[in-house]
Design a protein around this motif. Structure first.
Motif, mmCIF file in Angstrom:
data_model
loop_
_atom_site.group_PDB
_atom_site.id
_atom_site.type_symbol
_atom_site.label_atom_id
_atom_site.label_comp_id
_atom_site.label_asym_id
_atom_site.label_seq_id
_atom_site.Cartn_x
_atom_site.Cartn_y
_atom_site.Cartn_z
ATOM 1 N N ARG A 1 0.850 -1.201 0.000
ATOM 2 C CA ARG A 1 0.000 0.000 0.000
ATOM 3 C C ARG A 1 0.878 1.241 0.000
ATOM 4 N NH1 ARG A 1 -5.362 -1.698 3.009
ATOM 5 N NH2 ARG A 1 -5.206 -3.925 2.630
ATOM 6 N N PRO A 2 0.391 2.343 -0.560
ATOM 7 C CA PRO A 2 1.235 3.546 -0.679
ATOM 8 C C PRO A 2 1.278 4.392 0.593
ATOM 9 C CG PRO A 2 -0.890 3.970 -1.654
ATOM 10 C CD PRO A 2 -0.896 2.512 -1.226
ATOM 11 N N TYR A 3 1.255 3.765 1.754
ATOM 12 C CA TYR A 3 1.213 4.487 3.019
ATOM 13 C C TYR A 3 2.612 4.907 3.476
ATOM 14 C CZ TYR A 3 -3.494 2.488 3.617
ATOM 15 O OH TYR A 3 -4.801 2.117 3.470
ATOM 16 N N ASN A 4 2.683 6.074 4.108
ATOM 17 C CA ASN A 4 3.883 6.518 4.807
ATOM 18 C C ASN A 4 3.630 6.200 6.278
ATOM 19 O OD1 ASN A 4 6.120 7.739 5.843
ATOM 20 N ND2 ASN A 4 5.521 9.823 5.312
ATOM 21 N N ILE A 5 4.092 5.043 6.733
ATOM 22 C CA ILE A 5 3.825 4.587 8.093
ATOM 23 C C ILE A 5 4.709 5.349 9.070
ATOM 24 C CG2 ILE A 5 3.885 2.627 9.674
ATOM 25 C CD1 ILE A 5 3.260 0.843 7.240
ATOM 26 N N GLU A 6 4.074 6.007 10.019
ATOM 27 C CA GLU A 6 4.792 6.780 11.032
ATOM 28 C C GLU A 6 5.143 5.925 12.247
ATOM 29 O OE1 GLU A 6 3.124 10.555 12.242
ATOM 30 O OE2 GLU A 6 1.938 10.580 10.410
ATOM 31 N N PHE A 7 4.150 5.163 12.725
ATOM 32 C CA PHE A 7 4.322 4.481 13.996
ATOM 33 C C PHE A 7 3.381 3.287 14.062
ATOM 34 C CE2 PHE A 7 3.530 4.272 18.679
ATOM 35 C CZ PHE A 7 4.834 4.041 19.082
ATOM 36 N N VAL A 8 3.864 2.193 14.635
ATOM 37 C CA VAL A 8 3.049 0.997 14.838
ATOM 38 C C VAL A 8 3.154 0.626 16.309
ATOM 39 C CG1 VAL A 8 2.714 -1.419 14.221
ATOM 40 C CG2 VAL A 8 3.539 0.181 12.499
ATOM 41 N N THR A 9 2.006 0.447 16.943
ATOM 42 C CA THR A 9 2.016 0.101 18.364
ATOM 43 C C THR A 9 1.020 -1.030 18.640
ATOM 44 O OG1 THR A 9 1.816 0.978 20.607
ATOM 45 C CG2 THR A 9 0.309 1.878 18.986
ATOM 46 N N ALA A 10 1.422 -1.943 19.518
ATOM 47 C CA ALA A 10 0.556 -3.058 19.896
ATOM 48 C C ALA A 10 -0.499 -2.565 20.883
ATOM 49 C CB ALA A 10 1.383 -4.165 20.526
ATOM 50 N N LEU A 11 -1.704 -3.079 20.744
ATOM 51 C CA LEU A 11 -2.794 -2.731 21.660
ATOM 52 C C LEU A 11 -3.125 -3.948 22.511
ATOM 53 C CD1 LEU A 11 -5.189 -0.800 19.260
ATOM 54 C CD2 LEU A 11 -3.582 0.162 20.906
ATOM 55 N N GLU A 12 -3.070 -3.753 23.831
ATOM 56 C CA GLU A 12 -3.378 -4.836 24.760
ATOM 57 C C GLU A 12 -4.143 -4.271 25.952
ATOM 58 O OE1 GLU A 12 0.248 -7.876 24.614
ATOM 59 O OE2 GLU A 12 0.817 -5.925 25.417
ATOM 60 N N GLY A 13 -4.827 -5.137 26.651
ATOM 61 C CA GLY A 13 -5.489 -4.784 27.903
ATOM 62 C C GLY A 13 -6.377 -3.560 27.814
ATOM 63 N N PRO A 14 -6.189 -2.603 28.732
ATOM 64 C CA PRO A 14 -7.068 -1.428 28.772
ATOM 65 C C PRO A 14 -6.943 -0.543 27.531
ATOM 66 C CG PRO A 14 -5.310 -1.235 30.413
ATOM 67 C CD PRO A 14 -5.221 -2.611 29.823
ATOM 68 N N PHE A 15 -5.767 -0.553 26.887
ATOM 69 C CA PHE A 15 -5.589 0.245 25.674
ATOM 70 C C PHE A 15 -6.460 -0.301 24.540
ATOM 71 C CE2 PHE A 15 -1.553 0.624 27.998
ATOM 72 C CZ PHE A 15 -1.567 1.993 28.214
ATOM 73 N N LEU A 16 -6.518 -1.617 24.411
ATOM 74 C CA LEU A 16 -7.365 -2.249 23.399
ATOM 75 C C LEU A 16 -8.839 -2.021 23.733
ATOM 76 C CD1 LEU A 16 -7.737 -3.966 20.878
ATOM 77 C CD2 LEU A 16 -7.480 -5.999 22.307
#
Length: 70
Positions: free
Chosen positions: A40-55
């Motif tokens: 995909r033509p995305y400019n990815i800035e940041f990737v973060t895992a989501l767990e627990g209360p954040f998810l």
């Protein structure tokens, strides 16, 4: 695991907070997610895992949809 990916719509677009978008992707690791999005033509800035209360918090968002890319 579900990851939240912050990105710009095009590779040439300079990261600007007001134009940053987010998608949710299921994957095994950050590397796996980046590999799945490589075509995909995305400019990815940041990737973060989501767990627990954040998810749980993200699931409350009406736009919460997980992309399952094979």
């Amino acid at each position: 695991m579900i990851f939240k990916v912050y990105y710009q719509e095009t590779i040439k677009q300079v990261p600007v907070r007001e134009k940053t978008k987010a998608i949710y992707v299921e994957g095994e690791s950050e590397r796996d997610v980046r590999t799945k999005l490589a075509d995909r033509p995305y400019n990815i800035e940041f990737v973060t895992a989501l767990e627990g209360p954040f998810l749980a918090y993200e699931k409350q968002n009406e736009d919460f949809k997980v992309l399952e890319i094979g």
